[in-house]
Design a protein around this motif. Structure first.
Motif, PDB file in Angstrom:
ATOM      1  N   LEU A 269       0.873  -1.181   0.000  1.00  0.00           N
ATOM      2  CA  LEU A 269       0.000   0.000   0.000  1.00  0.00           C
ATOM      3  C   LEU A 269       0.894   1.210   0.000  1.00  0.00           C
ATOM      4  O   LEU A 269       1.996   1.165   0.551  1.00  0.00           O
ATOM      5  N   LYS A 270       0.427   2.324  -0.564  1.00  0.00           N
ATOM      6  CA  LYS A 270       1.217   3.552  -0.529  1.00  0.00           C
ATOM      7  C   LYS A 270       1.438   3.912   0.949  1.00  0.00           C
ATOM      8  O   LYS A 270       0.469   4.015   1.716  1.00  0.00           O
ATOM      9  N   PRO A 271       2.688   4.101   1.366  1.00  0.00           N
ATOM     10  CA  PRO A 271       2.913   4.374   2.789  1.00  0.00           C
ATOM     11  C   PRO A 271       2.253   5.674   3.251  1.00  0.00           C
ATOM     12  O   PRO A 271       2.132   6.621   2.489  1.00  0.00           O
ATOM     13  N   HIS A 272       1.809   5.663   4.512  1.00  0.00           N
ATOM     14  CA  HIS A 272       1.396   6.915   5.154  1.00  0.00           C
ATOM     15  C   HIS A 272       2.672   7.662   5.500  1.00  0.00           C
ATOM     16  O   HIS A 272       3.628   7.061   5.996  1.00  0.00           O
ATOM     17  N   TYR A 273       2.655   8.956   5.274  1.00  0.00           N
ATOM     18  CA  TYR A 273       3.882   9.738   5.441  1.00  0.00           C
ATOM     19  C   TYR A 273       3.676  10.799   6.516  1.00  0.00           C
ATOM     20  O   TYR A 273       2.624  11.422   6.591  1.00  0.00           O
ATOM     21  N   LEU A 274       4.714  10.981   7.319  1.00  0.00           N
ATOM     22  CA  LEU A 274       4.676  11.962   8.407  1.00  0.00           C
ATOM     23  C   LEU A 274       5.941  12.788   8.399  1.00  0.00           C
ATOM     24  O   LEU A 274       7.024  12.263   8.105  1.00  0.00           O
ATOM     25  N   ARG A 275       5.831  14.050   8.781  1.00  0.00           N
ATOM     26  CA  ARG A 275       7.030  14.894   8.874  1.00  0.00           C
ATOM     27  C   ARG A 275       6.820  15.818  10.073  1.00  0.00           C
ATOM     28  O   ARG A 275       5.852  16.569  10.104  1.00  0.00           O
ATOM     29  N   ILE A 276       7.714  15.740  11.044  1.00  0.00           N
ATOM     30  CA  ILE A 276       7.544  16.531  12.263  1.00  0.00           C
ATOM     31  C   ILE A 276       8.872  17.222  12.591  1.00  0.00           C
ATOM     32  O   ILE A 276       9.923  16.573  12.640  1.00  0.00           O
TER      33      ILE A 276
END
Ligand code: FES
Ligand SMILES: [Fe+2]
Length: 379
Positions: free
Chosen positions: A176-183
């Motif tokens: 699945l297309k990865p869930h992406y996070l940027r913090i």
């Protein structure tokens, strides 16, 4: 604790280990030495279509990776003309055209389109020889790594990752297309690396998120050191990592315990159980920005291994993936806050930490860090 055991866990962390954490000049020197170390940049799923690009950083230097047909190319994100960043968003698609004076670059990074070139430079674009700085790229499965070229940086990515290479390659095949996070947060990247290697802090820092699962007994887990890197498996079997690597080679691997591989300097991949027999994968990278500022980027997706994938799981994976994203965000928030607090008093630290049995890998990491620093000393 005997003196030898203590020394084993501490490695030989010097009294002034926090210098690059508090001093911008020492930090700049540290990052200069890190520029030619293989650094995880992103996933091939971030550049699936021709012309797709994403921005990342190597040792604080902005770079971008772009797909040209079947090729991936990486460049420093600085225009050769007057240094405007070429990519000013997280990701996108399209040719390399600078937003300042519309210089256009080809897949070699050569400036091939320069408005009014003859009139202003008395030359054709190719005669000017202006080009972007290339970075070296290599992939491990769907993970893209990069480094700035250096005369003594010749080790292949495969050699750099050692036994981890096959595991990371297998673990990176997201379906699945990865869930992406940027913090972004206000602490040094090395404090984050340390907390990621700390199996002691969960009851205090993550009571909301890990609950009773955060209480770990040393005899129930195994630590491994491979090259500069390390791994942790929630198993008491000392041969666990070799077995994982073998099963990945055979294509039969499915996680059966919490497993994390931490790569020096800044990346990690973890497999953890979400429910029943379902595992998820999270890839993380800490991007140093300043001595007291870091950005963490994360990709989360259902563990991609074949076998045990039921139709029910396929249906429920998207829901599970959103819950995991939320959960990862909370856990990172808790870790980042702890690091920000340490950052606030880092100038008061003048001796090595007192590492216990569940912090042994911090000693290993610091040891690897010093090796990397020493390798580029005086360059
Ligand atoms: S700075 Fe990029 S075209 Fe001028
Ligand atoms: Fe944590």
């Amino acid at each position: 604790m005997s003196k030898e055991n203590s020394a084993l866990r501490h490695g030989s962390i010097p009294d002034d280990w926090t210098k690059p954490i508090v001093d911008p000049t020492a930090f700049a020197e540290e990052q200069r030495r890190m520029a030619s170390v293989w650094t995880f940049l992103g996933m091939t799923s971030d550049v699936e279509k021709d012309g797709d690009w994403f921005r990342a950083s190597i040792a604080t230097r902005s770079v971008f990776v772009q797909r040209f047909g079947t090729d991936l190319r990486g460049f420093e994100n600085v225009c050769a003309h007057r240094f405007m960043p070429l990519r000013n968003a997280e990701r996108g698609n399209g040719p390399i055209v600078c937003g300042f004076h519309h210089w256009t670059y080809d897949r070699q990074g050569s400036a091939v389109g320069i408005p009014r070139c003859r009139e202003l430079y008395d030359a054709l674009p190719q005669e000017l020889g202006a080009r972007l700085a290339r970075i070296e790229l290599a992939t491990c499965g769907r993970m893209i790594f990069g480094r700035f070229p250096h005369p003594s940086a010749s080790e292949s990515l495969e050699d750099f990752l050692g036994i981890g290479f096959g595991i990371l390659a297998a673990g990176s095949q997201a379906q699945l297309k990865p869930h992406y996070l940027r913090i972004a947060f206000q602490a040094n990247w090395r404090l984050s690396a340390q907390i990621g290697l700390d199996d002691y802090h969960s009851p205090a820092v993550h009571p909301r998120t890990f609950g009773r699962y955060g209480y770990i007994r040393r005899q129930d887990i195994s630590y491994y050191r491979f090259g500069l890197h390390s791994a942790y498996l929630y198993t008491s079997k000392p041969e666990g990592l070799e077995q994982v690597a073998q099963a990945c080679r055979d294509g039969t691997y499915y996680p059966n315990c919490y497993t994390i591989l931490q790569l020096v300097p800044t990346a990690s991949m973890a497999f953890f159980r979400t429910d029943l027999d379902n595992y998820h994968c999270v890839v993380l990278v800490y991007e140093p920005v300043r001595h007291d500022r870091t950005i963490v980027r994360a990709w989360a997706y259902p563990a991609p291994f074949p076998g045990r994938r039921s139709w029910a799981r396929t249906l429920s994976d998207p829901v599970r993936a959103s819950i995991v994203k939320h959960y990862v965000k909370m856990v990172l928030g808790e870790d980042n806050l702890a690091c920000e607090r340490i950052q606030g008093i880092a100038h008061q630290i003048g001796r090595p930490p007192m590492l216990g049995r569940l912090e042994e890998r911090i000693g290993w990491f610091e040891d690897s860090y010093r090796k990397l620093m020493a390798a580029r000393e005086g360059d």
